[in-house]
Design an enzyme around this catalytic site. Structure first.
Site, PDB file in Angstrom:
ATOM      1  N   ARG A   1       0.814  -1.216   0.000  1.00 50.92           N
ATOM      2  CA  ARG A   1       0.000   0.000   0.000  1.00 50.92           C
ATOM      3  C   ARG A   1       0.845   1.263   0.000  1.00 50.92           C
ATOM      4  NH1 ARG A   1      -2.382  -3.832   3.020  1.00 50.92           N
ATOM      5  NH2 ARG A   1      -1.503  -2.986   4.933  1.00 50.92           N
TER       6      ARG A   1
ATOM      7  N   GLU B   1       2.550  -7.449  13.657  1.00 50.34           N
ATOM      8  CA  GLU B   1       1.541  -7.853  14.620  1.00 50.34           C
ATOM      9  C   GLU B   1       0.967  -9.222  14.286  1.00 50.34           C
ATOM     10  OE1 GLU B   1      -0.517  -4.620  12.057  1.00 50.34           O
ATOM     11  OE2 GLU B   1       1.503  -5.295  12.502  1.00 50.34           O
TER      12      GLU B   1
END
Length: 181
Positions: A63, A100
């Site tokens: 992105r 994460e």
């Protein structure tokens, strides 16, 4: 165009439980469906860096490519790509990092920049900071320096922006989301 944080935040969709339970994914695709919002984000970044000593825009897979390519074009700077492992065709260097979600690896072409380069790292968000820190390590290996790391979103509850700043990486984001927001 005047920056409106409320508009930007309202166009970032929270997706609870993606890609795994306990994670709220911040989806920027609705933001990119609004030409006004895209212009607001890119104009804000362009204004911040137009007179900076940045020599290269470093876009982080995937992105970060969206914003990074526009900034490289508008600022008339070379675009360098930080890709997930195995995606670049030429001689690369790589660094691993924790996210994460688990562990990952990022690569850059060995000839992407030279000593003394001032790199602006760009991605959609700062979460744990692992990707940005790994990219900064690669820039350092090639003799460059990180001017700043920029993103649309900061997720400060995950500690990435704090960790990056403690590592000597200046950060800039346009908005932040608390974990419960």
């Amino acid at each position: 165009m005047i920056f409106d944080e409320f508009t930007i935040k309202s166009l970032i969709r929270p997706v609870p439980g993606f890609p795994r339970e306990g994670v709220t994914f911040r989806d920027i695709t609705p933001l990119y469906q609004s030409p006004r919002a895209v212009r607001m984000v890119t104009d804000s970044m362009i204004q911040r860096y137009v007179e900076s000593p940045v020599t290269h825009i470093g876009a982080i897979d995937a992105r970060g490519f969206l914003l990074g390519s526009v900034l490289a074009y508008e600022l008339n700077k070379p675009l360098i790509l930080f890709r997930k492992a195995g995606k670049l065709p030429a001689d690369c260097i790589s660094a691993s990092y924790n996210t994460e979600y688990g562990e990952a690896r990022i690569e850059i072409h060995r000839d992407a920049l030279s000593a003394g380069a001032q790199v602006l790292l760009v991605d959609d968000l700062i979460a744990t900071g692992g990707t940005f820190i790994a990219a900064a390590q690669l820039v350092d290996q090639l003799g460059g320096e990180i001017y700043e790391a920029a993103a649309i979103i900061d997720l400060p509850d995950l500690g990435g922006s704090r960790l990056m700043q403690e590592s000597g990486i200046a950060t800039f984001t346009l908005c932040a989301f608390a974990e419960n927001e």
